[in-house]
Structure formats: structure tokens, C-alpha cells
Design a protein around this motif. Structure first.
Motif, mmCIF file in Angstrom:
data_model
loop_
_atom_site.group_PDB
_atom_site.id
_atom_site.type_symbol
_atom_site.label_atom_id
_atom_site.label_comp_id
_atom_site.label_asym_id
_atom_site.label_seq_id
_atom_site.Cartn_x
_atom_site.Cartn_y
_atom_site.Cartn_z
ATOM 1 N N TYR A 1 46.014 47.944 34.778
ATOM 2 C CA TYR A 1 45.000 46.881 34.768
ATOM 3 C C TYR A 1 43.926 47.143 35.821
ATOM 4 N N ASN A 2 42.664 46.933 35.443
ATOM 5 C CA ASN A 2 41.531 47.107 36.352
ATOM 6 C C ASN A 2 41.018 45.733 36.768
ATOM 7 N N ASP A 3 41.273 45.352 38.034
ATOM 8 C CA ASP A 3 40.852 44.024 38.478
ATOM 9 C C ASP A 3 39.357 43.957 38.781
ATOM 10 N N GLN A 4 38.635 45.078 38.625
ATOM 11 C CA GLN A 4 37.187 45.077 38.810
ATOM 12 C C GLN A 4 36.437 44.920 37.487
ATOM 13 N N PHE A 5 37.166 44.651 36.410
ATOM 14 C CA PHE A 5 36.534 44.459 35.107
ATOM 15 C C PHE A 5 35.729 43.161 35.114
ATOM 16 N N LEU A 6 34.439 43.231 34.760
ATOM 17 C CA LEU A 6 33.544 42.092 34.929
ATOM 18 C C LEU A 6 32.924 41.587 33.628
ATOM 19 N N THR A 7 33.178 42.244 32.502
ATOM 20 C CA THR A 7 32.504 41.859 31.264
ATOM 21 C C THR A 7 32.868 40.443 30.843
ATOM 22 N N PHE A 8 34.139 40.098 30.947
ATOM 23 C CA PHE A 8 34.573 38.721 30.737
ATOM 24 C C PHE A 8 35.826 38.493 31.574
ATOM 25 N N LEU A 9 36.185 37.241 31.730
ATOM 26 C CA LEU A 9 37.299 36.874 32.605
ATOM 27 C C LEU A 9 38.619 37.099 31.876
ATOM 28 N N GLN A 10 39.408 38.080 32.346
ATOM 29 C CA GLN A 10 40.702 38.372 31.755
ATOM 30 C C GLN A 10 41.697 38.644 32.877
ATOM 31 N N GLU A 11 42.693 37.779 33.001
ATOM 32 C CA GLU A 11 43.703 37.964 34.032
ATOM 33 C C GLU A 11 44.733 38.984 33.581
#
Length: 672
Positions: free
Chosen positions: A391-401
């Protein structure tokens, strides 16, 4: 000290004397008195050097008395105060702490618990939930090697967690019953099953479970109201032989938006507790439906899993079509899933350039796809590989935990390096053999208004199954696919501010708002200041709260709101961007739902653990039971440890002193 070490010490002494004698007396004709002093200093220096190397040790035996433990667990939930048992609890705690014989035999450790266990500091009796099973399990984990007895002071009514009734442990549990053990006539609305969404002018199902406790035959009326108007009513009959009934009906969605309803069962004559006769629920009514085309080149279990997951949101409808077998019209759909496409998909890709999810696998024709300019190139060989997700916690396109992606089974695909040629964000990367390869597993591609996503691997049906095994529900996985559909199913300009909140909250539930704010380039902006403004529609009282930045989202928790209807506004400081919504807080307090103590369950718990049940006026008997129990006794533990005869740093300092003194004496008498 061991005999061998003693021999080494004697040898060191003899060697040091011999070396010193050789240096100062051997072949020396004149032997002034100062020579004897130098001989002694040299012999002592050499001897202590030997002692430093030998490091003689001796055994030290220490004993420790280990008492058995009594863990005193106090129910600190609201139900204790509802039963007016605060004073009795204080008296129980004081009696146990004051008993000298008990405290001499046991180490008494007090705890309080609601939803979780905490060391007993002070009792408030304000906890909104009770988890008895968790409290017992936590104490057993804290003292796994001790002889343990547990005094459980509670009414036995659990509102969350695993059922404690059949909890099994080698440690005895002694429940002390709080509350009223008298059985009263009671009818309650135990459960409501309702869909979260409906469509305008459509019917949606409502299912209610109603339970009766009593010794007489009674009748009651079940009613559902909407905006003060009855929309459903039914008369029900109960008896000692007919204690439960299920009522099913369908209601019509006539108004768009979030609609609030209240279900109730009428009060019985002489019923003591009527708070469990009511439950509120809400339904979001929408007037449009997102249609998704799931187009595949093969039959695969992934197709059914994706359809069920996407359609868990009733706003969405999925049609599965097999390429070159089924007919379809692309314009009938707002979003597309292309499963393992091959050259037969050429016409589809010529017409569709955005709003699709592409899923590859072992049957995907990458030679064909790499010629289409989709923003991804891949050179593959005739070999398969499997990879798990990182999992990449820097993903910013939409909010996905992170829903536990790293724990999901691996996906299968063909082997080959992936090259993304468009602006992209990677949500999941490939982990091969426990090492993050840096290759994308799930990524978004953007070019202007064109948004696409690619999943590099088949077998996502295993993810949905693994998510269910982990959480006992499909909700987290279905929310994940829902986020993908929401991102791809519209070609409208995305909102820079997204807010997540429920439409209805029970009075004892934590009220949390989360917000996701991006800048003009649609990148998460952690510099913003967000504010939540909540207005009570009846009293017009306003509450303003700032959001806190937590990871890649803004969050705020609200406390102290009375039951009622509220509207809210989320705004960004120094911006005109705002979001509006509304929610209700019901009067439902789960701790209010019980009219008496659950004596039966506590008795079974005591029986399963070979303990014994006591009542609040039998504390002296409980203390006497523990004091006379021969299974609990103090254990004397002996520990043998080795200790240095002389610490090395003292020996080193002594050696330096002796050698220095010897040098100064020799220097003074001109023997250097």
C-alpha cells in the motif's frame, strides 16, 4: 567461587611473585630496603593484572515470594448508574481493598472497563459500551504465568464484542451481580434491516425483529413513521411460546435525498423500560443509477466478485458481457471494466478513451495493448508471476485507506516490465517474494479529463474473500471498489473538497467527520485550514470545530451533541469552497436497553471457569471463599546469579596506581 578459579588465582599470585623476584632480586648483590618496596609494588601490580584477566566470580542466591493475583474488574459503563449501583460498587471495592487477610494472600490489582480495560483510577459510570469478554481476555494476557483469580463486578449486559458466556480459561472467575435480577415484562425492537439506498419512486424493503419477555399473552402495534406520518402499521400477538416475530414490508421512495424514518413497537401495560421500543433509520433516495459494463474476453470468478462488490451500492448496476458473444451498446453505460482484453477489443478502445478500469492477467494480449497508446507499455514473455500488494500512503488521487492489502492473497499475471507513459499515481505496488519491486499493481492514469485505472493481475475474487475472513463483512472491500467506480464513473470536474459522514448516529456512537481537500492541481493540500460548523435545527445552537490533519485526510470528532436534527457546513479558510449536509442523532442509548441483570450468562461463565457466582450483598462470602481456596498459594522463587569478586574498574584503577607509584619511586632513587 569455583575450585578451578581458586587455582588460577593461586597460580597468578605465584607467577607475579616469581616475575617480581626475577626483576628485583635475581643476580642483585646489593639489596637496599627500597628494593623490597619496589618488589612488593611490582608483585601486586602483576597479581591484580592476573585477577583482571581471570575475573573471579561467586554465586549469589536471591529469593522472591510471588503471590497469586486477584484481578478486580469493575464495570464502568452507563448501565451501572442506570441501575443505581454506584454506591454498591464503591463499597465492594473498599471491602476488597480493606481486607488484610485477602491482601496478605493475594496481590489485588483493580481495573475498570467499558469497551476496553484500564487500570482503576476513578469511576465515572459514563462508558457507552460494555465488552466483558475483552476485559477478561486482556487480564489473562497481562498475567499469563501467574496464578490468577478474577472478580468480575458487573450487571452482565454486554453491548459489543464477542459473547463472554462460553469464555474458557484455566483461571477462576467470580462474577458479582449488579442490578435488578427480577424479571419484568418487556417488548423490544431488537434489530432493523434496511438498505442504505433506494431509487426515486422505487420500493425498498424494511425488516424488523421484535422480541418479547413475559409470562402473559399480549398484543402490540408495530409502526413506521416518516415526517410524523404513519407509512406502515401492523398488530402483533406475543405469548410465552411466541416470543419473537419478524415483520417485513416495503416502503416507497417518494422524495429525493436522505429520508429519516422511525420504527416503534407500542408500549405494554406496566412495561418498565420503553427506550428499547424505538429505532430510527435513514435511506438515501437517488434519482439516477450508474450503469457499469464489465466486458471480458474469458469466463473467470473475478467477474462475479466484481459484480457483487460494485452492486453492493444500490446506485450501481453491472452488466457482464463476453466479447464476440454478447451484444451491447457502449453509450448505455457511464463506466467500463475491461477484463483481460485482447485484439477483439480494438473497436471498443477506438470508441472509449476514458472512464474505464483495465484488469490484466495471464490471458491478456499485451502486444496488442501496447500498440494502442493507453499510457502503459509492457514487454512480456511466456512466463507467469504472482505478486502481493504494497500500500502507498502517498496516493492522492482519491481517499482510500489501507484495508489490509498486504495480507491479501497474491494476484497472477504474465511476467514483464511495466512502463507508465502518462501522469500517474500508484495506489498499490507489486511485492514479489517479500520485496517491493517498484512495479505498479494498481495505478491511475490521467491525461486532461481522461481518467483510467489499471490492475495488473487476476484473482481479485480472492481479495474479497480474504477481506470477509478478516473483517467478517464485505464492507471494506466493497468500499474500495466503490471508490474506484466513483472516481471513474463521471467525466465531470472533480470536487476539490470531499466530506464523509453518516446520516444518522445513535446517541452513544462517536461522531466523526473526515474530509479530503486538494489544490487546483488536484493534489492533496496539507496546508489548508478546514472548519466544521454544526447547527441544531431546533435550538439553532451552533458548534464550530477545526479539523485536524491525520495522515492524508482531515478529521474531527464531535462530542456532547444532544439527540436531534443537525445541518453541517465544511469550509476551507480563505477559500470559497464549501460542502453542506445533514444528520440526525437518535435517542437510542444501547446501555439503556436492559431492564435487569443478565444473571444466567454470568452463572454460565462462573461454571465454565470453575468459579462461583455471588451477589452484591455477598462480598464477605466471596472474600472468605478466596481466602480458604487452597489452590492459591505464595510461590517462593530462587534465582542464582554470578557476581564479580571485585569490579573490573576498581582493579584497573588499583593497577594504574601501583604502577604509577612504582615508577615515581624508581625515578626518585635514580633507578630508571
Amino acid at each position: 567461587m569455583e575450585s578451578l578459579t581458586l587455582i588460577y588465582v593461586v597460580v597468578a599470585l605465584l607467577v607475579s611473585l616469581a616475575v617480581a623476584f626475577f626483576q628485583y632480586f635475581y643476580k642483585e648483590r646489593k639489596q637496599p630496603k627500597i628494593t623490597i618496596a619496589l618488589f612488593a609494588l611490582r608483585a601486586l601490580s602483576l597479581f591484580f593484572i592476573g585477577i583482571l584477566l581471570i575475573n573471579p566470580q561467586f554465586n549469589v542466591v536471591s529469593t522472591e515470594n510471588i503471590k497469586p493475583i486477584v484481578s478486580l474488574l469493575i464495570d464502568d459503563s452507563k448501565s451501572t448508574s442506570i441501575f443505581n449501583e454506584e454506591k454498591n460498587v464503591e463499597n465492594i471495592v473498599e471491602a476488597i481493598k480493606a481486607n488484610e487477610k485477602l491482601n496478605e494472600k493475594f496481590e489485588v490489582i483493580p481495573f475498570s472497563f467499558g469497551e476496553s480495560l484500564k487500570p482503576l483510577d476513578s469511576l465515572t459510570f459514563e462508558k457507552g459500551n460494555t465488552d466483558i469478554n475483552e476485559a477478561i481476555a486482556t487480564v489473562n494476557k497481562l498475567y499469563p504465568k501467574h496464578k490468577l483469580a478474577t472478580i468480575l463486578v458487573t450487571d452482565g449486559n454486554q453491548t459489543t464484542g464477542n459473547d463472554y458466556e462460553y469464555y474458557s480459561t484455566k483461571n477462576k472467575i467470580y462474577p458479582v451481580v449488579l442490578g435488578d435480577t427480577t424479571k419484568y415484562q418487556d417488548i423490544q425492537l431488537t434489530q432493523l434491516n434496511v438498505n442504505k439506498y433506494s431509487y426515486i419512486k422505487n420500493k425498498f424493503p424494511v425488516e424488523a425483529l421484535i422480541h418479547y419477555e413475559g409470562d402473559e399473552s399480549v398484543s402490540s402495534v408495530f409502526t413506521i413513521t416518516h415526517k410524523g406520518r404513519r407509512v406502515f402499521t401492523k398488530k402483533l400477538e406475543f405469548s410465552p411460546n411466541q416470543t419473537s416475530q419478524t415483520v417485513s414490508t416495503t416502503l416507497t421512495s417518494n422524495e429525493k435525498g436522505v429520508q429519516y424514518y422511525q420504527a416503534s413497537i407500542s408500549r405494554l401495560s406496566g412495561e418498565k423500560n420503553t427506550k428499547n421500543n424505538y429505532k430510527s433509520f435513514s435511506v438515501e433516495v437517488i434519482d439516477e443509477q450508474t450503469k457499469v459494463l464489465l466486458l471480458s474476453s474469458i469466463l473467470h470468478p473475478d467477474l462475479g466478485a466484481l459484480k457483487k462488490s460494485i452492486e453492493s451500492n444500490k446506485q450501481r448496476k453491472v452488466d457482464i458481457k463476453i466479447m464476440n458473444k454478447d451484444t451491447f451498446v457502449l453509450d448505455d453505460y457511464q463506466m467500463y471494466v475491461f477484463y483481460q482484453p485482447n485484439f477483439h477489443f480494438r473497436r471498443v478502445f477506438e470508441q472509449i478513451s476514458t472512464d474505464y478500469l483495465l484488469i490484466s492477467g495471464t490471458k491478456t494480449d499485451w502486444r496488442f495493448l501496447s500498440t494502442l497508446g493507453l499510457g502503459v507499455n509492457r514487454t512480456v514473455i511466456n512466463q507467469q508471476e504472482v505478486s502481493t500488494a504494497s500500500y502507498n500512503d502517498q496516493f492522492l488521487t482519491f481517499l482510500q485507506e489501507n484495508i489490509g492489502f498486504e495480507e491479501f492473497p497474491p494476484l497472477e499475471d504474465t511476467f514483464g516490465k511495466i512502463e507508465l507513459t502518462r501522469s500517474n499515481q500508484v495506489l498499490l505496488s507489486q511485492n514479489i517474494g517479500g520485496v517491493d519491486s517498484g512495479q505498479p499493481l494498481l495505478a491511475t492514469l490521467e491525461e486532461g479529463e481522461n481518467n483510467t485505472m489499471i490492475l495488473f493481475g487476476e484473482g481479485i475474487w480472492k481479495w474479497r474473500a480474504a477481506s470477509f475472513m478478516k473483517d467478517k463483512t464485505f464492507e471494506s472491500f466493497d468500499a474500495f471498489t466503490g471508490n474506484i467506480v466513483q472516481y471513474l464513473a463521471t467525466n465531470k470536474k472533480r470536487s476539490r473538497l470531499e466530506v464523509k459522514a453518516k446520516s444518522i448516529y445513535p446517541a452513544n456512537e462517536s461522531i466523526t467527520f473526515s474530509a479530503f481537500y486538494v489544490d487546483k492541481n488536484y493534489r492533496f493540500d496539507n496546508r489548508a485550514s478546514l472548519e466544521l460548523r454544526i447547527t441544531n435545527k431546533e435550538t439553532k445552537k451552533v458548534v464550530n470545530l477545526p479539523f485536524s490533519l491525520m495522515n492524508n485526510s482531515y478529521q474531527v470528532s464531535v462530542e456532547g451533541l444532544e439527540p436531534g436534527s443537525y445541518s453541517y457546513q465544511v469550509s476551507v479558510k480563505n477559500q470559497t469552497i464549501k460542502k453542506f449536509g445533514r444528520f440526525n442523532i437518535t435517542e437510542f442509548e444501547i446501555e439503556d436497553q436492559f431492564v435487569n441483570a443478565n444473571e444466567a450468562k454470568l452463572k454460565k461463565l462462573a461454571l465454565n471457569t470453575k468459579g462461583k457466582l455471588f451477589y452484591k450483598n455477598e462480598i464477605e462470602s466471596l472474600i472468605s471463599e478466596l481466602n480458604s481456596d487452597t489452590e492459591y498459594f505464595t510461590i517462593q522463587k530462587s534465582t542464582t546469579s554470578k557476581k564479580n569478586l571485585i569490579e573490573w574498574y576498581w582493579i584497573l584503577m588499583l593497577i594504574v596506581f601501583l604502577l604509577s607509584l612504582e615508577w615515581f619511586i624508581r625515578k626518585y632513587y635514580g633507578r630508571i
